[in-house]
Scaffold this motif. Structure first.
Motif, PDB file in Angstrom:
ATOM      1  N   UNK A  83       0.808  -1.220   0.000  1.00 50.87           N
ATOM      2  CA  UNK A  83       0.000   0.000   0.000  1.00 50.87           C
ATOM      3  C   UNK A  83       0.841   1.268   0.000  1.00 50.87           C
ATOM      4  N   UNK A  84       2.064   1.195   0.531  1.00 51.17           N
ATOM      5  CA  UNK A  84       2.934   2.367   0.457  1.00 51.17           C
ATOM      6  C   UNK A  84       3.220   2.740  -0.981  1.00 51.17           C
ATOM      7  N   UNK A  85       3.508   1.736  -1.794  1.00 50.60           N
ATOM      8  CA  UNK A  85       3.795   1.986  -3.209  1.00 50.60           C
ATOM      9  C   UNK A  85       2.538   2.358  -3.982  1.00 50.60           C
ATOM     10  N   UNK A  86       1.429   1.656  -3.711  1.00 54.24           N
ATOM     11  CA  UNK A  86       0.209   1.972  -4.471  1.00 54.24           C
ATOM     12  C   UNK A  86      -0.334   3.344  -4.098  1.00 54.24           C
ATOM     13  N   UNK A  87      -0.169   3.766  -2.839  1.00 51.84           N
ATOM     14  CA  UNK A  87      -0.588   5.111  -2.463  1.00 51.84           C
ATOM     15  C   UNK A  87       0.224   6.187  -3.181  1.00 51.84           C
ATOM     16  N   UNK A  88       1.414   5.823  -3.623  1.00 47.49           N
ATOM     17  CA  UNK A  88       2.280   6.787  -4.309  1.00 47.49           C
ATOM     18  C   UNK A  88       1.924   6.965  -5.780  1.00 47.49           C
ATOM     19  N   UNK A 111      13.471 -11.049  -1.965  1.00 44.02           N
ATOM     20  CA  UNK A 111      13.461 -11.574  -3.338  1.00 44.02           C
ATOM     21  C   UNK A 111      12.851 -12.959  -3.437  1.00 44.02           C
ATOM     22  N   UNK A 112      13.085 -13.824  -2.430  1.00 45.65           N
ATOM     23  CA  UNK A 112      12.550 -15.186  -2.525  1.00 45.65           C
ATOM     24  C   UNK A 112      11.035 -15.232  -2.306  1.00 45.65           C
ATOM     25  N   UNK A 113      10.445 -14.101  -1.843  1.00 43.54           N
ATOM     26  CA  UNK A 113       8.997 -14.050  -1.638  1.00 43.54           C
ATOM     27  C   UNK A 113       8.253 -13.370  -2.784  1.00 43.54           C
ATOM     28  N   UNK A 114       8.988 -12.732  -3.695  1.00 41.22           N
ATOM     29  CA  UNK A 114       8.335 -12.019  -4.793  1.00 41.22           C
ATOM     30  C   UNK A 114       7.530 -13.005  -5.644  1.00 41.22           C
ATOM     31  N   UNK A 115       6.279 -12.701  -5.844  1.00 41.86           N
ATOM     32  CA  UNK A 115       5.386 -13.570  -6.609  1.00 41.86           C
ATOM     33  C   UNK A 115       4.605 -14.549  -5.775  1.00 41.86           C
ATOM     34  N   UNK A 116       4.812 -14.529  -4.457  1.00 48.03           N
ATOM     35  CA  UNK A 116       4.132 -15.473  -3.559  1.00 48.03           C
ATOM     36  C   UNK A 116       2.947 -14.856  -2.823  1.00 48.03           C
ATOM     37  N   UNK A 117       2.557 -13.637  -3.210  1.00 50.66           N
ATOM     38  CA  UNK A 117       1.484 -12.927  -2.500  1.00 50.66           C
ATOM     39  C   UNK A 117       1.821 -12.767  -1.018  1.00 50.66           C
ATOM     40  N   UNK A 118       3.050 -12.407  -0.743  1.00 51.90           N
ATOM     41  CA  UNK A 118       3.503 -12.207   0.633  1.00 51.90           C
ATOM     42  C   UNK A 118       2.825 -10.969   1.226  1.00 51.90           C
ATOM     43  N   UNK A 119       2.938 -10.829   2.545  1.00 48.25           N
ATOM     44  CA  UNK A 119       2.332  -9.693   3.237  1.00 48.25           C
ATOM     45  C   UNK A 119       2.890  -8.379   2.682  1.00 48.25           C
ATOM     46  N   UNK A 120       1.987  -7.499   2.336  1.00 45.49           N
ATOM     47  CA  UNK A 120       2.293  -6.183   1.769  1.00 45.49           C
ATOM     48  C   UNK A 120       3.153  -6.287   0.507  1.00 45.49           C
ATOM     49  N   UNK A 121       2.883  -7.301  -0.294  1.00 46.12           N
ATOM     50  CA  UNK A 121       3.550  -7.401  -1.585  1.00 46.12           C
ATOM     51  C   UNK A 121       2.633  -6.896  -2.682  1.00 46.12           C
ATOM     52  N   UNK A 122       3.198  -6.173  -3.637  1.00 49.64           N
ATOM     53  CA  UNK A 122       2.497  -5.885  -4.900  1.00 49.64           C
ATOM     54  C   UNK A 122       3.545  -5.789  -5.989  1.00 49.64           C
ATOM     55  N   UNK A 123       3.094  -5.881  -7.219  1.00 49.05           N
ATOM     56  CA  UNK A 123       4.002  -5.781  -8.368  1.00 49.05           C
ATOM     57  C   UNK A 123       4.255  -4.299  -8.633  1.00 49.05           C
ATOM     58  N   UNK A 124       5.151  -3.712  -7.844  1.00 51.20           N
ATOM     59  CA  UNK A 124       5.374  -2.267  -7.920  1.00 51.20           C
ATOM     60  C   UNK A 124       5.865  -1.833  -9.285  1.00 51.20           C
ATOM     61  N   UNK A 161      11.072  13.630 -15.239  1.00 53.43           N
ATOM     62  CA  UNK A 161       9.950  12.794 -14.841  1.00 53.43           C
ATOM     63  C   UNK A 161      10.294  11.944 -13.637  1.00 53.43           C
ATOM     64  N   UNK A 162       9.320  11.194 -13.134  1.00 53.89           N
ATOM     65  CA  UNK A 162       9.542  10.358 -11.954  1.00 53.89           C
ATOM     66  C   UNK A 162      10.144   9.002 -12.306  1.00 53.89           C
ATOM     67  N   UNK A 163      11.025   8.525 -11.432  1.00 54.63           N
ATOM     68  CA  UNK A 163      11.653   7.220 -11.579  1.00 54.63           C
ATOM     69  C   UNK A 163      11.466   6.453 -10.276  1.00 54.63           C
ATOM     70  N   UNK A 164      11.067   5.194 -10.356  1.00 56.84           N
ATOM     71  CA  UNK A 164      10.882   4.348  -9.180  1.00 56.84           C
ATOM     72  C   UNK A 164      11.998   3.314  -9.117  1.00 56.84           C
ATOM     73  N   UNK A 165      12.552   3.117  -7.919  1.00 58.24           N
ATOM     74  CA  UNK A 165      13.512   2.036  -7.671  1.00 58.24           C
ATOM     75  C   UNK A 165      12.919   1.152  -6.584  1.00 58.24           C
ATOM     76  N   UNK A 166      12.564  -0.077  -6.942  1.00 54.75           N
ATOM     77  CA  UNK A 166      11.979  -1.040  -6.009  1.00 54.75           C
ATOM     78  C   UNK A 166      13.103  -1.895  -5.428  1.00 54.75           C
ATOM     79  N   UNK A 167      13.254  -1.868  -4.093  1.00 50.08           N
ATOM     80  CA  UNK A 167      14.402  -2.507  -3.448  1.00 50.08           C
ATOM     81  C   UNK A 167      13.922  -3.560  -2.450  1.00 50.08           C
TER      82      UNK A 167
END
Length: 591
Positions: A83-88, A111-124, A161-167
């Motif tokens: 939600x932090x990312x989606x609110x942005x 990284x090992x949780x990406x794609x597993x619908x982990x808590x507070x995960x989204x495809x940022x 313009x805006x640039x996002x870095x997902x870490x």
């Protein structure tokens, strides 16, 4: 300072902080969460970079926009995953539409949780791909420094313009090698800043031969830096030609200058719109022919030769076909235009120009921004005129706005002689923009007067940011033109939907004076014309956050107005009249 001092082996979080320092970052706007706690821990252990805790991630982006637009620097944001990312997203889209340089750092699950619908995960990166200039997902800590430096380069070069870095969180904990900015320059992105001189010479020849020329200037001139605005002013005055600006271009050319015709477009001035409609040579610099400016595209400036200067090649011929495209940075192009104009000994056709100015002065005499000054109730235009008088002569005033009628009235009645002092949401039209943007400007200019011209509906979108202003002792002023309606929605419903005011009246507004007090600020209210000056004076004098509740006429509409899908010569000038088929030859015809 951070415990990690070895530049060749730093944690991901420390790499982030070192890269930001090397990029000259002084302020971050953000909101913490689990996926960015390593970075927040690194922030805690240093004193070089200030963090401003907002109350909503959308506000973080708008605050960074206000900071960026008032300084010319890159705004930096830090949000958590999910939600932090989606609110942005709204703020990112706003920055993309208005070409504002932002670097947004977002946390991500390990990284090992990406794609597993982990808590507070989204495809940022997937979500933000359409609303950013570029975005990154960093899975290897050794790529982190290079990505950060590249992101700053991409954000501020070319069309900004805006640039996002997902870490991911594990990347923030991992140790890796730091790379300096000099070792991280992107090889594939090199925007063209120098124009094709043959095109510039072609444009100069057309301008010199013009009988009814006009300069049409957008926010791209402001993005190109203060030198670009200085060169624009020099060149316009050198030619003696009229100049109009877009909403985003206000301040690029001095509003006090006789050659400025006012703002162009849907709520632009009579003289600017008719001059655009009747010109024979138009040079557009740093604007993108958006629909709020062009009106009906097929009838936009129908008889003119069009010259378009823009650093973004994709903006050329996107909305309006042009005759002379010039790709390059506005400052470089204007420098070459001035040099070639002088070297070729070019001069305007004085007889034709005098006739053109005579026509323009005829239109200007129409006084399209006049309003009824006799009622005892406060007119919004009057409130802004008194605000203008109160801040006249000050160089340290920064104006932001929310979105709606008040935004257009502010653009009409608050003139700007310098760039970077006017900040509004142009492309996206984001309600809730003004207060956080004013906070960002105030952070950048602590001793300045930062005023958010607001509507009572828009201000409630991000009113929680009053707490941010109080926490950091930022004396921002919120100047609400309160008509108890979503004013622009009500105006369109009145003019285009038979007066059916569907859900545009606010039946449960807070007491804004008490609300200001509840946050720890100062609340002021004016309900009568005689109170306006005193309230404005008190607002300016108080060195704390202030909310002014200026109770204005509920039924006042914003004119001039070009209804959607109509041409520039089909303006509504008021509730009882419109201009139809006005041309340079016959002037105006009221029907």
């Amino acid at each position: 300072m951070s415990a990690a001092t070895n530049e060749t082996s730093l944690t991901g979080a420390d790499i982030v902080l070192k890269a930001l320092r090397d990029q000259g970052v002084e302020v971050i706007f953000g909101y913490p969460g689990g996926a960015v706690l390593p970075i927040y821990d690194a922030l805690f252990q240093q004193n070089d970079i200030r963090h401003i805790l907002v109350r909503h991630e959308q506000a973080a982006l708008h605050a960074a926009e206000g900071y960026a637009r008032s300084t010319g620097k890159v705004g930096v944001v830090l949000v958590t995953s999910g939600p932090g990312a989606t609110n942005a997203v709204t703020g990112l889209t706003d920055a993309l539409m208005d070409s504002i340089p932002i670097v947004c750092l977002s946390g991500q699950v390990a990284t090992h949780l990406i794609g597993n619908d982990a808590f507070q995960e989204c495809d940022t990166t997937g979500i933000t791909r359409p609303c950013t200039k570029h975005n990154y997902l960093v899975k290897d800590v050794n790529n982190l420094a290079r990505t950060l430096h590249e992101a700053f380069y991409v954000a501020k070069n070319g069309r900004p313009g805006p640039v996002v870095i997902d870490i991911p969180k594990d990347v923030q904990f991992a140790e890796g090698t730091y790379r300096s900015p000099a070792d991280s320059m992107p090889k594939s992105y090199r925007p063209q800043v120098k124009p094709d001189l043959n095109r510039v010479e072609e444009a100069i020849d057309l301008l010199a031969k013009a009988k009814r020329p006009i300069f049409y200037v957008g926010g791209g001139v402001i993005n190109a830096g203060p030198v670009a605005s200085q060169l624009l002013t020099q060149f316009v005055r050198m030619t003696g030609y009229p100049c109009t600006t877009t909403l985003m271009g206000l301040g690029a050319y001095p509003a006090s200058d006789r050659q400025w015709l006012g703002m162009l477009g849907m709520h632009g001035t009579y003289e600017a719109n008719l001059a655009m409609h009747g010109c024979d040579v138009m040079v557009c610099i740093g604007a993108r022919f958006d629909d709020r400016v062009t009106g009906k595209v097929s009838e936009f400036s129908p008889n003119s030769v069009k010259i378009h200067v823009d650093i973004d090649p994709s903006s050329i011929n996107k909305n309006v076909r042009v005759d002379v495209p010039i790709i390059g940075d506005a400052a470089h192009v204007l420098e070459d235009m001035i040099r070639i104009w002088k070297a070729r000994g070019k001069q305007a056709d004085k007889a034709a120009l005098a006739e053109w100015w005579e026509q323009i002065e005829f239109w200007r005499a129409r006084d399209c921004l006049r309003y009824d000054k006799t009622p005892k109730i406060i007119k919004p235009q009057y409130a802004l005129e008194r605000l203008r008088a109160a801040i006249s002569g000050r160089d340290d005033v920064y104006i932001t706005t929310e979105v709606g009628q008040h935004q257009m009235w502010a653009a009409q009645f608050l003139p700007f002689d310098k760039p970077n002092h006017w900040m509004t949401s142009g492309g996206l039209g984001t309600m809730g923009y003004g207060l956080p943007a004013a906070i960002g400007a105030q952070v950048a200019h602590p001793d300045a007067l930062c005023i958010d011209v607001a509507g009572e509906a828009s201000i409630l979108m991000n009113i929680q940011e009053m707490a941010t202003a109080l926490q950091y002792r930022l004396p921002v002023k919120v100047f609400i033109l309160n008509n108890q309606y979503m004013g622009m929605v009500r105006q369109w419903q009145e003019l285009l939907h038979g007066g059916r005011y569907s859900e545009s009246y606010s039946e449960a507004l807070p007491d804004f004076v008490k609300l200001a007090d509840a946050f720890g600020g100062v609340g002021l209210r004016a309900t009568e014309v005689s109170q306006v000056d005193d309230v404005i004076a008190e607002m300016i004098k108080v060195k704390r956050p202030v909310i002014v509740d200026m109770c204005v006429d509920q039924k006042e509409n914003c004119f001039p107005m070009i209804p959607g899908g109509r041409a520039h010569n089909e303006m509504l000038l008021g509730p009882d009249e419109k201009v139809e088929n006005a041309t340079p030859e016959d002037g105006m015809v009221l029907v």
